[in-house]
Design a protein around this motif. Structure first.
Motif, PDB file in Angstrom:
ATOM      1  N   VAL A  33       2.087  63.659  31.436  1.00  0.00           N
ATOM      2  CA  VAL A  33       2.790  63.652  32.767  1.00  0.00           C
ATOM      3  C   VAL A  33       3.953  64.491  32.820  1.00  0.00           C
ATOM      4  CG1 VAL A  33       1.905  61.383  33.072  1.00  0.00           C
ATOM      5  CG2 VAL A  33       4.022  61.648  31.794  1.00  0.00           C
ATOM      6  N   GLY A  34       4.382  65.125  31.952  1.00  0.00           N
ATOM      7  CA  GLY A  34       5.547  66.235  31.958  1.00  0.00           C
ATOM      8  C   GLY A  34       6.749  64.968  31.832  1.00  0.00           C
ATOM      9  N   LYS A  35       7.545  65.336  32.799  1.00  0.00           N
ATOM     10  CA  LYS A  35       9.008  64.672  32.773  1.00  0.00           C
ATOM     11  C   LYS A  35       8.756  63.444  33.761  1.00  0.00           C
ATOM     12  CE  LYS A  35      11.800  68.398  31.557  1.00  0.00           C
ATOM     13  NZ  LYS A  35      12.935  69.223  32.076  1.00  0.00           N
ATOM     14  N   ASN A  36       7.607  63.202  34.227  1.00  0.00           N
ATOM     15  CA  ASN A  36       7.272  61.909  35.197  1.00  0.00           C
ATOM     16  C   ASN A  36       7.382  60.762  34.276  1.00  0.00           C
ATOM     17  OD1 ASN A  36       7.015  60.261  37.235  1.00  0.00           O
ATOM     18  ND2 ASN A  36       5.739  61.449  38.242  1.00  0.00           N
ATOM     19  N   VAL A  37       8.249  60.230  33.631  1.00  0.00           N
ATOM     20  CA  VAL A  37       7.918  59.026  32.784  1.00  0.00           C
ATOM     21  C   VAL A  37       7.853  57.851  33.489  1.00  0.00           C
ATOM     22  CG1 VAL A  37       9.342  57.516  31.271  1.00  0.00           C
ATOM     23  CG2 VAL A  37       9.940  59.987  31.165  1.00  0.00           C
TER      24      VAL A  37
END
Lengths: 316, 130
Positions: A76-80
């Motif tokens: 999700v990359g940086k979309n925690v």
């Protein structure tokens, strides 16, 4: 020499390049990382899937959970927040699959439990029935035993009664045979003067069937003793009649003892002319007075009760 | 001629601006996730009907809290967040229902096996009494 140098000088450089490439490849592979926590959910799902007992019961739910876990594993990359949301969803889906599997498992167990319970019920009922049967059987056998006892007692009583009755009947028959008369002194058997010739005290031969019956009776009833009384009419002197009556009584006693009756059971007394039973004025009256009375005493009465103290031995 | 040209330019500008504004509006304010919200409240109601408050109270409570957060997000115009909360509420309400069902099934089984045990014990006692 140069060629060698070149060769060996290149080697470390090639190594460095290879290392760099492999690091780059590794970097590429790990670069889009699965969100933190997705491994836990995957582990939970794997545990459920490896439990064949449970997994086989909820294939649809497991497929849905699997799809959710795959989504959760996507980078999700940086979309925690998105990663956390997907893990939350996947985790709940796995939990739902587990809960439903537990439900199905319990439902499957129920059939077995129902069988067990039914068997227990049946056993209980069978047991109860057996107990009841046994109790009935016990009661029956007890009742039967009691009945048998009662029957035996009744039979015994009856046989005693029958025996007693038979005995009484037999005795009565014997008494009838003797033509004896029952009085309060006992059975009185009157032997007429036909046994003796006039003035004599010895028994006439052939006339003793009555005495023979008496012997039979006395043998049959050994507890009966007899009193023999001689009587005369008033012809002749008192003394002579007394002696004659005594002798006649003695003669009867002798007959009995000669036929096996113990002498102690027989008492003989002469009564003379003192106890007439008829008028001495007529011939028939005198004949009735000449007699020997045999009194068969009732059991357990004393032999010498009515003899006026006259013992037989005195006169011999 | 000039006037017409200017007029046209103005029209084009207005149209462009309007379109852009429309787009902007669309991007900043997506519609509320009504479907997800409805699904969540239906799932919670279903769980409540199954008496989840007794068998899976924690899960049911969590589902309710998620729905409250979803509604709050809608009010805050955070529709993406609202949809996530709504979905989380739904799945948790479904978990509450599933765990309720499992707990009921286990209770029934326990009751049944207790019944059988009781019968067996009773029989044992009856046997001892003999």
């Amino acid at each position: 020499m140069n060629a060698y140098n070149v060769k060996y000088a290149r080697a470390p450089r090639m190594l460095a390049v290879a290392a760099a490439i492999s690091i780059a490849v590794a970097g590429c592979a790990t670069a889009p990382q699965s969100p933190e926590g997705s491994a836990d959910v995957r582990g939970k799902l794997s545990a459920l899937q490896s439990n064949s007992n449970l997994a086989s019961k909820v294939p649809v739910e497991i497929r849905e959970a699997e799809a959710a876990v795959v989504i959760a594993e996507a980078p999700v990359g940086k979309n925690v927040a998105l990663g956390e949301h997907r893990i939350y969803m996947a985790d709940r889906m796995v939990e739902i699959a587990m809960a439903k599997a537990a439900t199905r498992y319990a439902e499957d167990q129920r059939a077995m439990l129902a069988q067990r319970r039914d068997k227990a019920r049946l056993d209980a009922r069978t047991h109860e029935a057996d107990m009841a049967h046994r109790q009935v059987a016990m009661a029956q056998s007890k009742a039967e035993a009691e009945r048998a006892l009662a029957l035996a007692a009744a039979t015994r009583a009856a046989s005693n009664e029958v025996e007693a009755a038979a005995k009484a009947k037999e005795m009565q028959r014997q008494i009838d045979v003797l033509q004896a008369e029952a009085t309060d002194r006992g059975l009185v058997l009157t032997l007429g003067d036909v046994l003796f010739a006039t003035g004599r005290s010895d028994l006439r031969p052939g006339g003793n069937s009555t005495l023979d019956k008496l012997v039979v009776f006395l043998n049959e009833y050994p507890d009966r003793n007899v009193l023999i009384e001689g009587h005369t009419d008033d012809v002749g002197s008192l003394e002579m009649n007394q002696t004659l009556s005594q002798h006649r009584a003695d003669a009867v006693k002798l007959y009995l003892t000669q036929h096996g009756i113990q002498s102690k059971r027989v008492v003989a007394s002469g009564m003379g002319e003192t106890q007439p039973i008829a008028d001495n004025l007529s011939a028939s009256g005198r004949q009735q007075n000449r007699r020997v009375e045999v009194i068969i005493k009732n059991p357990s009465t004393e032999l010498l009760s009515n003899t006026g103290g006259a013992g037989d031995d005195q006169f011999f | 001629m000039f006037e017409t040209k200017r007029h046209r330019r103005l029209l084009a500008f207005v149209a462009c601006t309007g379109t852009m504004l429309l787009f902007a509006a669309c991007v900043s304010a997506p519609p509320a996730p009504t479907t997800s919200l409805n699904e969540a409240s239906l799932a919670i109601k279903a769980a409540e009907r199954d008496d989840a408050s007794h068998y899976a109270a924690a899960e049911l409570d969590e589902a309710r809290q998620k729905l409250i957060k979803a509604d709050a997000a809608v009010v805050a115009n955070q529709m993406t967040l609202a949809e996530r909360y709504a979905d989380e509420s739904t799945v948790t309400a479904k978990l509450a229902a599933a765990r309720t069902e499992a707990a009921k099934a286990a209770a029934i089984n326990e009751e049944m096996s207790r019944g059988a045990e009781a019968l067996l014990e009773e029989m044992q006692r009856a046997g001892d009494k003999e």
